[in-house]
Motif scaffolding. Structure first.
Motif, PDB file in Angstrom:
ATOM      1  N   ILE A 111       1.966   8.831  -1.165  1.00  0.00           N
ATOM      2  CA  ILE A 111       1.882   9.982  -0.260  1.00  0.00           C
ATOM      3  C   ILE A 111       1.988   9.547   1.201  1.00  0.00           C
ATOM      4  O   ILE A 111       2.780  10.116   1.963  1.00  0.00           O
ATOM      5  CB  ILE A 111       0.601  10.795  -0.535  1.00  0.00           C
ATOM      6  N   PRO A 112       1.222   8.532   1.650  1.00  0.00           N
ATOM      7  CA  PRO A 112       1.424   8.045   3.025  1.00  0.00           C
ATOM      8  C   PRO A 112       2.854   7.570   3.278  1.00  0.00           C
ATOM      9  O   PRO A 112       3.379   7.723   4.385  1.00  0.00           O
ATOM     10  CB  PRO A 112       0.419   6.890   3.131  1.00  0.00           C
ATOM     11  N   TRP A 113       3.468   6.973   2.260  1.00  0.00           N
ATOM     12  CA  TRP A 113       4.875   6.549   2.383  1.00  0.00           C
ATOM     13  C   TRP A 113       5.760   7.738   2.708  1.00  0.00           C
ATOM     14  O   TRP A 113       6.561   7.700   3.649  1.00  0.00           O
ATOM     15  CB  TRP A 113       5.307   5.889   1.078  1.00  0.00           C
ATOM     16  N   LYS A 114       5.630   8.810   1.947  1.00  0.00           N
ATOM     17  CA  LYS A 114       6.448   9.988   2.167  1.00  0.00           C
ATOM     18  C   LYS A 114       6.126  10.680   3.489  1.00  0.00           C
ATOM     19  O   LYS A 114       6.995  11.295   4.120  1.00  0.00           O
ATOM     20  CB  LYS A 114       6.264  10.983   1.013  1.00  0.00           C
ATOM     21  N   LEU A 115       4.853  10.566   3.912  1.00  0.00           N
ATOM     22  CA  LEU A 115       4.456  11.188   5.177  1.00  0.00           C
ATOM     23  C   LEU A 115       4.782  10.304   6.380  1.00  0.00           C
ATOM     24  O   LEU A 115       4.507  10.669   7.519  1.00  0.00           O
ATOM     25  CB  LEU A 115       2.951  11.484   5.162  1.00  0.00           C
ATOM     26  N   PHE A 125      11.627   3.367  -5.974  1.00  0.00           N
ATOM     27  CA  PHE A 125      10.436   2.538  -6.034  1.00  0.00           C
ATOM     28  C   PHE A 125      10.545   1.351  -5.083  1.00  0.00           C
ATOM     29  O   PHE A 125       9.578   0.997  -4.403  1.00  0.00           O
ATOM     30  CB  PHE A 125      10.177   2.036  -7.458  1.00  0.00           C
ATOM     31  N   LYS A 126      11.702   0.738  -5.030  1.00  0.00           N
ATOM     32  CA  LYS A 126      11.864  -0.420  -4.147  1.00  0.00           C
ATOM     33  C   LYS A 126      11.716  -0.018  -2.678  1.00  0.00           C
ATOM     34  O   LYS A 126      11.129  -0.757  -1.877  1.00  0.00           O
ATOM     35  CB  LYS A 126      13.204  -1.097  -4.397  1.00  0.00           C
ATOM     36  N   ASP A 127      12.239   1.139  -2.311  1.00  0.00           N
ATOM     37  CA  ASP A 127      12.067   1.614  -0.933  1.00  0.00           C
ATOM     38  C   ASP A 127      10.577   1.734  -0.614  1.00  0.00           C
ATOM     39  O   ASP A 127      10.121   1.337   0.459  1.00  0.00           O
ATOM     40  CB  ASP A 127      12.745   2.967  -0.742  1.00  0.00           C
ATOM     41  N   PHE A 128       9.844   2.315  -1.543  1.00  0.00           N
ATOM     42  CA  PHE A 128       8.391   2.458  -1.376  1.00  0.00           C
ATOM     43  C   PHE A 128       7.715   1.091  -1.319  1.00  0.00           C
ATOM     44  O   PHE A 128       6.896   0.818  -0.432  1.00  0.00           O
ATOM     45  CB  PHE A 128       7.824   3.273  -2.543  1.00  0.00           C
ATOM     46  N   TYR A 129       8.070   0.234  -2.256  1.00  0.00           N
ATOM     47  CA  TYR A 129       7.436  -1.080  -2.358  1.00  0.00           C
ATOM     48  C   TYR A 129       7.673  -1.912  -1.097  1.00  0.00           C
ATOM     49  O   TYR A 129       6.749  -2.535  -0.564  1.00  0.00           O
ATOM     50  CB  TYR A 129       7.970  -1.822  -3.580  1.00  0.00           C
ATOM     51  N   PHE A 130       8.902  -1.936  -0.585  1.00  0.00           N
ATOM     52  CA  PHE A 130       9.201  -2.701   0.626  1.00  0.00           C
ATOM     53  C   PHE A 130       8.440  -2.139   1.830  1.00  0.00           C
ATOM     54  O   PHE A 130       7.978  -2.884   2.691  1.00  0.00           O
ATOM     55  CB  PHE A 130      10.704  -2.697   0.910  1.00  0.00           C
ATOM     56  N   TRP A 131       8.301  -0.813   1.880  1.00  0.00           N
ATOM     57  CA  TRP A 131       7.546  -0.165   2.965  1.00  0.00           C
ATOM     58  C   TRP A 131       6.088  -0.592   2.944  1.00  0.00           C
ATOM     59  O   TRP A 131       5.461  -0.729   4.003  1.00  0.00           O
ATOM     60  CB  TRP A 131       7.651   1.350   2.807  1.00  0.00           C
ATOM     61  N   TRP A 188       6.525 -10.998  -0.774  1.00  0.00           N
ATOM     62  CA  TRP A 188       6.261  -9.605  -1.160  1.00  0.00           C
ATOM     63  C   TRP A 188       7.540  -8.921  -1.657  1.00  0.00           C
ATOM     64  O   TRP A 188       7.566  -8.352  -2.747  1.00  0.00           O
ATOM     65  CB  TRP A 188       5.669  -8.839   0.013  1.00  0.00           C
ATOM     66  N   ASP A 189       8.579  -8.961  -0.832  1.00  0.00           N
ATOM     67  CA  ASP A 189       9.819  -8.265  -1.190  1.00  0.00           C
ATOM     68  C   ASP A 189      10.476  -8.854  -2.425  1.00  0.00           C
ATOM     69  O   ASP A 189      10.939  -8.116  -3.312  1.00  0.00           O
ATOM     70  CB  ASP A 189      10.804  -8.314  -0.020  1.00  0.00           C
ATOM     71  N   GLN A 190      10.514 -10.184  -2.494  1.00  0.00           N
ATOM     72  CA  GLN A 190      11.184 -10.816  -3.623  1.00  0.00           C
ATOM     73  C   GLN A 190      10.442 -10.587  -4.941  1.00  0.00           C
ATOM     74  O   GLN A 190      11.066 -10.567  -6.003  1.00  0.00           O
ATOM     75  CB  GLN A 190      11.372 -12.310  -3.356  1.00  0.00           C
ATOM     76  N   LEU A 191       9.124 -10.410  -4.871  1.00  0.00           N
ATOM     77  CA  LEU A 191       8.404 -10.090  -6.104  1.00  0.00           C
ATOM     78  C   LEU A 191       8.851  -8.726  -6.624  1.00  0.00           C
ATOM     79  O   LEU A 191       8.977  -8.525  -7.839  1.00  0.00           O
ATOM     80  CB  LEU A 191       6.893 -10.088  -5.880  1.00  0.00           C
TER      81      LEU A 191
END
Length: 250
Positions: A101-105, A151-157, A211-214
């Motif tokens: 939710i914070p990601w989307k906001l 999911f990756k967009d969220f995860y990288f954020w 973090w990103d590569q995981l």
């Protein structure tokens, strides 16, 4: 320019050419290999499938909703009552939705949502009631997490979100091993083993590369590790984990 920034710019360009919503622009780009001209052509050939107008949510109604959850000492911030907010929209605090939710906001600071972030984003999404907010979470937020790209967009954020200071280059080890089980649950088959491995290390630094590569590794690695290449370009920590896993199997 990062790939995410480039993608956002392409989406804005496509929106200006077609009038579609941000989400529709991202879907068009994904379907057409991030090629704006192809996406434009696809849109006009399938125009009936896309909504070019979305009714904006009532800003005043959104402010009323936000006001119910503001901090006592700051009427422009939702932090202390974020758990109450999640409960009212039926999102468990210990599941990925609480971070999505914070990601989307487009929240800028961990654990804190500002009124402007809340009102601006949700108004653009056509939300202005608890009912439409719940629907937005289910149909937009959680649905995006079901796709690898979303999911990756969220995860990288999440890396930037979890840093306590913008200038920091790493995330605290203790925070990382608390968050990974929440956001990678169901995405990374070896999540439990990864955490077990890390706890045996001497609190390794979790930088952006690790973090990103995981996040990439979670989708890439096969169940038997047969596609892991010790000469690959993975961070040392992930290579060490792969070696540790192979020893575990012997």
């Amino acid at each position: 320019m990062s790939s995410r920034t480039k993608r956002r710019n392409l989406a804005k360009q496509l929106q200006s050419l077609t009038g579609v919503s941000r989400k529709a622009a991202e879907e068009l780009l994904a379907r057409n290999g991030d090629d704006v001209q192809r996406a434009v052509n696809y849109f006009f050939n399938h125009q009936s499938s896309f909504s070019t107008k979305k009714k904006r949510g009532d800003v005043n109604e959104l402010k009323k909703i936000f006001k119910k959850y503001v901090d006592e000492d700051d009427p422009n911030v939702m932090q202390e009552k974020y758990g109450d907010f999640l409960g009212d929209i039926e999102v468990p605090e210990d599941e990925v939705g609480s971070f999505a939710i914070p990601w989307k906001l487009k929240a800028q600071e961990m654990g804190k949502i500002e009124e402007k972030e809340f009102v601006t984003t949700l108004s653009e999404e056509g939300v202005d009631s608890m009912a439409t907010l719940k629907s937005w979470v289910k149909s937009d937020v959680m649905k995006d997490l079901d796709t690898e790209r979303g999911f990756k967009d969220f995860y990288f954020w999440m890396f930037e979100y979890l840093k306590e200071e913008s200038k920091r280059k790493t995330i605290d080890f203790d925070i990382a091993i608390e968050v990974w089980p929440v956001i990678l649950k169901g995405k990374f088959a070896f999540l439990d083993k990864w955490i077990e491995f890390l706890k045996q290390e001497t609190k390794p630094k979790i930088n952006k590369d690790v973090w990103d590569q995981l996040g990439e590794f979670a989708f890439y690695i096969k169940d038997d590790f047969s596609n892991w290449d010790p000469a690959g370009a993975w961070p040392v920590l992930i290579d060490s984990f792969a070696e540790w896993m192979q020893k575990q199997k012997k």
